[in-house]
Design an enzyme around this catalytic site. Structure first.
Site, PDB file in Angstrom:
ATOM      1  N   ASP A   1       0.862  -1.181   0.000  1.00  0.00           N
ATOM      2  CA  ASP A   1       0.000   0.000   0.000  1.00  0.00           C
ATOM      3  C   ASP A   1       0.897   1.229   0.000  1.00  0.00           C
ATOM      4  O   ASP A   1       2.107   1.141   0.212  1.00  0.00           O
ATOM      5  CB  ASP A   1      -0.885  -0.012   1.257  1.00  0.00           C
ATOM      6  CG  ASP A   1      -1.804   1.209   1.331  1.00  0.00           C
ATOM      7  OD1 ASP A   1      -2.513   1.475   0.342  1.00  0.00           O
ATOM      8  OD2 ASP A   1      -1.799   1.909   2.362  1.00  0.00           O
ATOM      9  N   SER A   2       0.288   2.382  -0.197  1.00  0.00           N
ATOM     10  CA  SER A   2       1.040   3.636  -0.168  1.00  0.00           C
ATOM     11  C   SER A   2       1.498   3.991   1.242  1.00  0.00           C
ATOM     12  O   SER A   2       2.343   4.860   1.418  1.00  0.00           O
ATOM     13  CB  SER A   2       0.173   4.777  -0.719  1.00  0.00           C
ATOM     14  OG  SER A   2      -0.999   4.915   0.059  1.00  0.00           O
TER      15      SER A   2
ATOM     16  N   CYS B   1      -4.271  -1.198  -2.085  1.00  0.00           N
ATOM     17  CA  CYS B   1      -4.357   0.246  -2.307  1.00  0.00           C
ATOM     18  C   CYS B   1      -5.310   0.449  -3.472  1.00  0.00           C
ATOM     19  O   CYS B   1      -5.090  -0.114  -4.553  1.00  0.00           O
ATOM     20  CB  CYS B   1      -2.967   0.796  -2.638  1.00  0.00           C
ATOM     21  SG  CYS B   1      -2.948   2.495  -3.248  1.00  0.00           S
TER      22      CYS B   1
ATOM     23  N   GLU C   1      -3.676   8.909   9.128  1.00  0.00           N
ATOM     24  CA  GLU C   1      -2.238   8.697   9.341  1.00  0.00           C
ATOM     25  C   GLU C   1      -1.705   9.529  10.513  1.00  0.00           C
ATOM     26  O   GLU C   1      -0.736   9.136  11.168  1.00  0.00           O
ATOM     27  CB  GLU C   1      -1.457   9.008   8.061  1.00  0.00           C
ATOM     28  CG  GLU C   1      -1.855   8.094   6.911  1.00  0.00           C
ATOM     29  CD  GLU C   1      -0.683   7.555   6.128  1.00  0.00           C
ATOM     30  OE1 GLU C   1       0.413   8.127   6.210  1.00  0.00           O
ATOM     31  OE2 GLU C   1      -0.877   6.544   5.431  1.00  0.00           O
TER      32      GLU C   1
ATOM     33  N   CYS D   1     -10.931   3.353  -0.294  1.00  0.00           N
ATOM     34  CA  CYS D   1      -9.525   3.609   0.029  1.00  0.00           C
ATOM     35  C   CYS D   1      -9.248   2.799   1.287  1.00  0.00           C
ATOM     36  O   CYS D   1     -10.087   2.787   2.202  1.00  0.00           O
ATOM     37  CB  CYS D   1      -9.272   5.095   0.288  1.00  0.00           C
ATOM     38  SG  CYS D   1      -7.626   5.447   0.944  1.00  0.00           S
TER      39      CYS D   1
ATOM     40  N   HIS E   1      -7.490   3.216   3.787  1.00  0.00           N
ATOM     41  CA  HIS E   1      -7.463   3.958   5.053  1.00  0.00           C
ATOM     42  C   HIS E   1      -8.876   4.111   5.633  1.00  0.00           C
ATOM     43  O   HIS E   1      -9.035   4.229   6.851  1.00  0.00           O
ATOM     44  CB  HIS E   1      -6.898   5.370   4.845  1.00  0.00           C
ATOM     45  CG  HIS E   1      -5.427   5.425   4.619  1.00  0.00           C
ATOM     46  ND1 HIS E   1      -4.839   4.992   3.454  1.00  0.00           N
ATOM     47  CD2 HIS E   1      -4.420   5.878   5.404  1.00  0.00           C
ATOM     48  CE1 HIS E   1      -3.524   5.190   3.545  1.00  0.00           C
ATOM     49  NE2 HIS E   1      -3.246   5.717   4.707  1.00  0.00           N
TER      50      HIS E   1
END
Length: 273
Positions: free
Chosen positions: A15-16, A78, A157, A189, A191
């Site tokens: 993932d990013s 992702c 994050e 997404c 997240h």
């Protein structure tokens, strides 16, 4: 690699940044015997505002790194990379590689009653219209309403998932979608499942919220079973974590959401791959 070695070989997940840990968490839960090598591209997060060419370049480098770990399959955890790089990478490697978009879209089509589906995602994912294409391939009469929510990633994050400011940002981004007749919404997404309870509270019971992370873990299980490489060794699973920057911060975040204690995360120079 013989079939026994392939069974015990790890699954690569990337993932990013930290968002893909929601996918890793579901793989840990649903496939408890599988070893995992996770890579978070924390030096180059977020992917959502990057160009397609850069996303493909980043994804290639990460796949090359994961192949050095002899992974038997790769999950692109992702949505942005799944939307923009999956097709290209699939043609370049000879092990199973899957993204999170098809499993999420399939679940939304299964759940919707009126065919009006919302997608919250990064700017790149929404702009690509990949969810719309996949949903319409499964249900041609579906209406898909996309909404980019770029601030959700940094809020997660930076640890603001439970902060009152996040409720305000959810309202800013999703109020127009709330005013429509959607009955299903995809957290587009990785997240966003970390904001799931807030988003469920915002929409209320009339909207079913789809978490592609769970659906992806179940798809991975099916692929590994079909290939005869599901790990049935019964040994405790091994989890290895790598990032391109801020290893300590990543470890702290991982320990806040995983059902497993991450002792250490290794930092590598992904540009070397």
């Amino acid at each position: 690699m013989d079939i026994k070695s392939r069974k015990t070989a790890p699954v690569g997940v990337f993932d990013s940044g930290v968002g893909g840990l929601t996918v890793a968490r579901e793989i840990m839960r649903q496939l408890p015997n599988e070893n995992i090598v996770y890579f978070g591209d924390t030096a180059r997060v977020p992917y959502g505002s990057k160009s397609r060419n850069n996303i493909i370049r980043f994804s290639r480098q990460i796949v090359h790194f994961l192949q050095t770990k002899d992974v038997k399959a790769i999950v692109i955890a992702c949505n942005t990379a799944s939307a923009l790089a999956l097709d290209t990478i699939q043609e370049e490697i000879d092990i199973p590689i899957m993204g999170v978009i098809v499993p999420g879209a399939r679940a939304a089509v299964r759940e919707t009653r009126n065919g009006i589906i919302g997608v919250a995602g990064t700017e790149a994912t929404i702009r690509s219209e990949t969810y719309t294409k996949v949903i319409r391939s499964l249900r041609p009469d579906a209406k898909v309403i996309g909404q980019p929510c770029p601030l959700f990633v940094p809020l997660v994050e930076e640890g603001f998932a439970k902060h009152p400011i996040t409720e305000e940002v959810i309202d800013i981004y999703l109020s127009s979608m709330k005013a429509t007749d959607i009955d299903t919404m995809i957290l587009g997404c990785t997240h966003y499942p970390l904001l799931r309870s807030r988003i469920i509270a915002y929409f209320g019971e009339k909207v079913h919220i789809v978490n592609p992370a769970y659906e992806t873990a179940m798809d991975l299980k099916k692929v590994l079973e079909e290939q005869g490489i599901l790990n049935d060794a019964g040994q405790p699973a091994r989890y290895d974590f790598y990032v391109s920057d801020t290893a300590e911060k990543f470890t702290e975040f991982a320990n806040s959401i995983l059902p497993y204690d991450v002792a250490a995360t290794r930092q590598i120079n992904i540009e070397e791959y």
